[in-house]
Design a protein around this motif. Structure first.
Motif, PDB file in Angstrom:
ATOM      1  N   VAL A 100       0.860  -1.191   0.000  1.00  0.00           N
ATOM      2  CA  VAL A 100       0.000   0.000   0.000  1.00  0.00           C
ATOM      3  C   VAL A 100       0.891   1.233   0.000  1.00  0.00           C
ATOM      4  O   VAL A 100       1.861   1.311   0.755  1.00  0.00           O
ATOM      5  N   THR A 102       0.498   5.445   0.358  1.00  0.00           N
ATOM      6  CA  THR A 102      -0.424   6.537   0.648  1.00  0.00           C
ATOM      7  C   THR A 102       0.245   7.865   0.339  1.00  0.00           C
ATOM      8  O   THR A 102       1.457   8.027   0.508  1.00  0.00           O
ATOM      9  N   ASP A 104      -0.185  11.871   1.273  1.00  0.00           N
ATOM     10  CA  ASP A 104      -0.832  12.795   2.213  1.00  0.00           C
ATOM     11  C   ASP A 104      -0.375  14.221   1.972  1.00  0.00           C
ATOM     12  O   ASP A 104       0.826  14.487   1.859  1.00  0.00           O
ATOM     13  N   SER A 108      -5.888  12.832   1.637  1.00  0.00           N
ATOM     14  CA  SER A 108      -5.154  11.585   1.868  1.00  0.00           C
ATOM     15  C   SER A 108      -5.735  10.520   0.955  1.00  0.00           C
ATOM     16  O   SER A 108      -6.937  10.270   0.977  1.00  0.00           O
ATOM     17  N   SER A 110      -5.079   6.474  -0.666  1.00  0.00           N
ATOM     18  CA  SER A 110      -4.394   5.199  -0.491  1.00  0.00           C
ATOM     19  C   SER A 110      -4.448   4.415  -1.799  1.00  0.00           C
ATOM     20  O   SER A 110      -5.504   4.310  -2.429  1.00  0.00           O
ATOM     21  N   GLU A 112      -3.630   0.650  -3.407  1.00  0.00           N
ATOM     22  CA  GLU A 112      -3.318  -0.754  -3.163  1.00  0.00           C
ATOM     23  C   GLU A 112      -2.615  -1.311  -4.395  1.00  0.00           C
ATOM     24  O   GLU A 112      -3.103  -1.157  -5.521  1.00  0.00           O
ATOM     25  N   LEU A 125      -9.157   8.707   1.819  1.00  0.00           N
ATOM     26  CA  LEU A 125      -9.226   8.535   3.267  1.00  0.00           C
ATOM     27  C   LEU A 125      -9.936   9.688   3.957  1.00  0.00           C
ATOM     28  O   LEU A 125     -10.196   9.620   5.157  1.00  0.00           O
ATOM     29  N   SER A 170       4.085   7.296   1.934  1.00  0.00           N
ATOM     30  CA  SER A 170       4.309   6.174   2.854  1.00  0.00           C
ATOM     31  C   SER A 170       4.133   4.858   2.118  1.00  0.00           C
ATOM     32  O   SER A 170       3.222   4.709   1.301  1.00  0.00           O
ATOM     33  N   SER A 172       3.992   0.618   2.711  1.00  0.00           N
ATOM     34  CA  SER A 172       3.909  -0.504   3.649  1.00  0.00           C
ATOM     35  C   SER A 172       3.673  -1.791   2.867  1.00  0.00           C
ATOM     36  O   SER A 172       3.125  -1.766   1.765  1.00  0.00           O
ATOM     37  N   SER A 229      -3.918   8.591   7.106  1.00  0.00           N
ATOM     38  CA  SER A 229      -3.265   7.372   6.661  1.00  0.00           C
ATOM     39  C   SER A 229      -2.421   6.762   7.768  1.00  0.00           C
ATOM     40  O   SER A 229      -2.090   7.414   8.766  1.00  0.00           O
ATOM     41  N   GLU A 230      -2.059   5.509   7.571  1.00  0.00           N
ATOM     42  CA  GLU A 230      -1.163   4.838   8.515  1.00  0.00           C
ATOM     43  C   GLU A 230       0.179   5.556   8.562  1.00  0.00           C
ATOM     44  O   GLU A 230       0.794   5.668   9.626  1.00  0.00           O
TER      45      GLU A 230
END
Length: 445
Positions: A100, A102, A104, A108, A110, A112, A125, A170, A172, A229-230
């Motif tokens: 993922v 993101t 920001d 925000s 995201s 995938e 988001l 970001s 992940s 976001s995370e």
């Protein structure tokens, strides 16, 4: 009970390697004995004998043909099955999410991704993210193209301007090597997106690695509470761990540009964060303007002051400047609104001669410290303690002077221990260290 994917594979296999035995059997032609007529018994027996012979020969021919067909099917079926299985695996890899990314700013978004860094889905988001994605179909595009398109849309819609120019990327779900490679690609793509505008971008990027259960819970709480976001939640927790005046909740509500300014002004060192460009401060007073206002409020002149220290901060939803200085035996501390210049707080503290001398000497030394640097001092302490940087929940590295010795005071915490190191600023020699069971709780001081 088989899974849905297993059932789909079984159906596909049946379609690719069907049972053709019955169809092939129907293609075989057999002679039939003529119908009995008014002939003598001897003639009829001869005809029956010939018919039986034909049937026997046809039966043997059929058996040989059926055997060959079965052998051919037996050989072809596994090969076809293997081909279908490989095709199924390839298609599965294409449609299965692996990572993922993101983006920001205030919007925000995201993305995938599959194993080929193609976008499987894009999700907003927050409400601003929905506006950015409106009318945009990113499915199937390379992630670098998608990020470029998102940055372009944020520039076009006024979310990225000369006053607010910071972006957080970001990543992940990737291992360290793949994550860093993708990080570099996305940084290049973002630079390219800014190159077509008058805005000079400032890009923060991070690869999110494994976290403890407590950290994951803290991140999830911020994500759900503020619809961020995370990546932004993780950054908020990291910044909050380096200050006693701000909580992660405070930072989560700041824009990315405000967070970037705070990191730069306070000289925070975040081990997992890469930074490129300079956060815009055009929406705020300059440091010089803030200092001029403070001297007006204090009715003092800059010429009188010693050891002027000015830094941006954040207080109850407002970006501020903190200005400190000394005149004679007094320490002056002022906090003003960084946008309007309004005076928010101030304090004047008298110091006796001995205490004043100690403070000024330490300030003098700390302002003129040169040597291995704070980042290297932290590395030396971690290496000596045998602690991986990812295990740290809080750390602080400060240049200090004491008893004629210049050193870096390095403090850091893991989930269950706290460490304190004094490291020579010039040589990196460990002068003193202690560690014990941690009493520190993540997110508090």
């Amino acid at each position: 009970m088989i899974s849905k994917q297993e059932q789909e594979f079984a159906d596909l296999l049946r379609k690719t390697t069907p049972d053709t035995y019955d169809a092939l059997r129907k293609k075989c032609v057999f002679d039939e004995a003529p119908a009995a007529g008014p002939q003598n018994i001897h003639s009829e027996n001869n005809q029956i004998s010939r018919a039986q012979t034909v049937r026997s020969e046809n039966s043997r021919a059929y058996s040989r043909s059926a055997s060959r067909i079965r052998k051919t099917v037996a050989i072809a079926a596994p090969a076809a099955a293997a081909a279908v299985f490989c095709l199924w695996l390839a298609n599965s890899a294409f449609f299965l999410p692996e990572a993922v990314v993101t983006v920001d700013v205030n919007p925000s978004v995201s993305l995938e991704l599959n194993s080929r860094n193609r976008v499987l889905s894009a999700a907003a988001l927050n409400e601003d993210g929905e506006q950015i994605l409106e009318g945009m179909d990113l499915k199937g595009t390379d992630v670098t193209v998608a990020v470029n398109a998102l940055i372009g849309a944020m520039l076009q819609n006024g979310y990225l301007t000369e006053q607010e120019n910071s972006v957080l990327l970001s990543i992940s779900g990737k291992n360290e090597t793949a994550g860093e490679e993708l990080q570099s690609e996305l940084m290049r793509s973002t630079r390219y997106a800014f190159s077509d505008s008058t805005v000079e971008g400032a890009v923060l990027s991070t690869v999110i690695s494994g976290t403890s259960a407590n950290e994951a819970a803290d991140v999830a709480a911020l994500v759900n509470k503020y619809q961020i976001s995370e990546g932004k939640a993780t950054l908020a927790l990291e910044v909050a761990s380096q200050t006693s005046t701000l909580t992660a909740d405070d930072i989560a509500q700041m824009s990315i540009n405000e967070i970037n300014l705070l990191i730069t002004s306070q000289k925070y060192t975040l081990t997992d964060l890469s930074s490129e460009g300079t956060a815009s401060s055009e929406a705020y007073l300059t440091a010089e303007e803030a200092e001029a206002l403070v001297f007006t409020y204090s009715d003092k002149s800059e010429a009188e002051a010693q050891y002027i220290q000015t830094a941006m901060d954040y207080n109850t939803g407002v970006v501020t400047y903190e200005v400190e200085f000394y005149i004679d035996s007094y320490k002056y501390e002022y906090e003003i609104n960084a946008t309007t210049g309004e005076l928010l707080e101030w304090e004047i503290e008298w110091k006796n001669d001995e205490l004043l001398a100690i403070e000024l000497e330490e300030l003098e030394k700390s302002q003129n410290v040169s040597g291995i640097g704070e980042e290297r001092a932290l590395e030396i302490a971690l290496e000596h303690a045998g602690v991986d940087p990812s295990a740290i929940v809080f750390y602080s590295t400060v240049a200090a002077y004491e008893d004629g010795q210049e050193f870096y005071d390095v403090d850091f915490y893991t989930e269950d221990h706290e460490y304190d190191y004094k490291i020579d600023v010039l040589t990196g020699e460990i002068l003193e260290y202690t560690y014990n069971r941690a009493s520190y709780e993540h997110g508090t001081e």
